[in-house]
Design a protein around this motif. Structure first.
Motif, PDB file in Angstrom:
ATOM      1  N   GLU A 163      33.678  56.226  31.059  1.00 16.14           N
ATOM      2  CA  GLU A 163      33.180  54.978  30.216  1.00 16.14           C
ATOM      3  C   GLU A 163      33.828  53.819  31.139  1.00 16.14           C
ATOM      4  OE1 GLU A 163      33.642  56.583  25.578  1.00 16.14           O
ATOM      5  OE2 GLU A 163      34.972  55.506  26.529  1.00 16.14           O
ATOM      6  N   LEU A 166      31.310  53.497  33.922  1.00 20.41           N
ATOM      7  CA  LEU A 166      29.793  52.969  33.423  1.00 20.41           C
ATOM      8  C   LEU A 166      30.107  51.555  33.045  1.00 20.41           C
ATOM      9  CD1 LEU A 166      27.221  53.563  32.243  1.00 20.41           C
ATOM     10  CD2 LEU A 166      28.152  54.194  30.144  1.00 20.41           C
ATOM     11  N   ASN A 233      25.219  56.947  31.451  1.00 25.09           N
ATOM     12  CA  ASN A 233      25.428  56.380  30.067  1.00 25.09           C
ATOM     13  C   ASN A 233      25.064  57.793  29.425  1.00 25.09           C
ATOM     14  OD1 ASN A 233      25.278  54.667  27.619  1.00 25.09           O
ATOM     15  ND2 ASN A 233      23.157  55.427  27.751  1.00 25.09           N
ATOM     16  N   ASN A 237      27.621  59.349  26.828  1.00 23.51           N
ATOM     17  CA  ASN A 237      27.342  58.827  25.255  1.00 23.51           C
ATOM     18  C   ASN A 237      26.533  59.709  24.602  1.00 23.51           C
ATOM     19  OD1 ASN A 237      28.823  56.423  25.250  1.00 23.51           O
ATOM     20  ND2 ASN A 237      27.130  55.581  26.067  1.00 23.51           N
TER      21      ASN A 237
END
Length: 363
Positions: A163, A166, A233, A237
């Motif tokens: 994360e 990202l 992503n 996610n």
């Protein structure tokens, strides 16, 4: 004998209207016609006890639904006549009553079912909360799979780091996009000054071409970085998040399993009377149900963690190679290598202005 048959035949031939009055034929003529017809049939059949007229009357006699009931007795007025077809029993009232009773019974059944669901949910929540508090304060025991718990911790730590990657990649994309837009504007300005400044036309022209080339290469690099960001992503996610949702279900199942296990252990330590034995049997069934659920979810988590690790290595190997080659080619000024990198990973750039709405959409 003949007189008896004649009297029967005469009686059957008398027509009765709706008011109970006799027909228009005279009584003597009717008796005479009936006697003659009866003796004629008896001579052919040879059996004085069986008559065709009697059978015909019995077969084609008056229909019960077409008769009338006289409320005032024989010879009463027409006002007292009640047609039998108008007489209806209490079937309609009984039908409506039964349908309303069935609807009320169905509503009561739904209410009872919802109450049982709420009761089970409340009891399950109470047991799980009690188990959670006991574990927090160190009074209750919990089931631990050390190997699986270690893999889950590694996954959560990896997700936090990815994360962060990202977030930084998106920041780089935004900053680099701003730089490309600035280069594009600067190139247009240099080109305009080259037309309006004859003494510096060549100098402004060189710089305009350089900025336009950098802008073009920058858009190509932006395509590679956007592809990198999109893949990371999806991995973080969607793929990792799906595995973490299964892990959350597994942890909830583990808590329920320990709660019902503790409840069963507590009952086994108590007295063994008839009521307690029945409760122990019920607790044993619930314990086995939650144990099966816990073991099934633990197996699902193990399988998903294995496939997630394989997918993560495959995806990141491709994306890191793309990111490295694109960045190196851009800052080395190697336009051909940069374009070759995008072809290698099947990345197609959008034509300039494709993101802008048409003039019809702006109206």
């Amino acid at each position: 004998m003949a007189e008896s048959i004649m009297s029967k035949a005469a009686t059957m031939e008398i027509a009765i209207n709706s008011n109970g009055d006799s027909g228009a034929l005279p009584e003597d003529d009717s008796l005479e016609q009936a006697a003659q017809g009866q003796w004629h049939i008896n001579e052919k059949v040879g059996n004085p006890t069986v008559t065709r007229d009697l059978q015909q009357v019995m077969v084609s006699g008056p229909n019960l639904n077409e008769t009338s009931i006289v409320s005032g007795g024989y010879g009463g007025t027409a006002e007292g006549i009640i047609p039998t077809s108008s007489i209806k029993g209490p079937t309609m009232h009984h039908s409506s009553t039964s349908s309303s009773a069935m609807a009320e019974e169905a509503t009561r059944g739904v209410a009872v079912e919802k109450f049982d669901i709420m009761k089970k949910w409340g009891l399950n929540t109470y047991k799980c909360t009690k188990q959670m508090i006991s574990e927090r304060f160190g009074r209750g025991s919990r089931t631990v799979d050390l190997e699986l718990e270690a893999q889950i911790d590694v996954l959560r730590d990896t997700k936090r780091k990815y994360e962060n990657v990202l977030r930084l990649a998106r920041a780089l994309t935004n900053h680099f996009y701003s730089m490309v837009q600035t280069q594009h504007a600067l190139g247009d300005t240099f080109a305009d000054l080259s037309q309006k400044s004859p003494e510096l036309r060549d100098e402004f022209g060189y710089n305009a071409e350089t900025q336009k080339l950098l802008c073009k290469n920058g858009e190509t690099l932006l395509g590679a970085i956007n592809f990198f960001v999109s893949s990371i992503n999806t991995l973080v996610n969607k793929t990792m998040e799906d595995t973490l949702m299964t892990i959350k279900m597994y942890e909830n199942a583990r808590l329920e399993f320990d709660a019902y296990r503790a409840d069963l252990e507590e009952l086994n330590l108590g007295p063994r009377d008839a009521v307690t034995l029945a409760r122990i049997e019920t607790a044993q069934q619930e314990y086995q149900t939650h144990k099966d659920k816990y073991e099934r979810l633990r197996s699902d988590v193990s399988v998903k963690l294995k496939f997630l690790e394989e997918n993560k290595v495959k995806v990141m190997h491709k994306q890191l190679l793309l990111f490295h080659n694109a960045i190196s080619a851009y800052f080395a000024g190697n336009q051909q290598q940069l374009e070759q990198t995008l072809k290698q990973f099947n990345i197609k750039l959008k034509p300039p202005g494709s993101d802008k709405p048409s003039w019809l959409e702006e109206q």
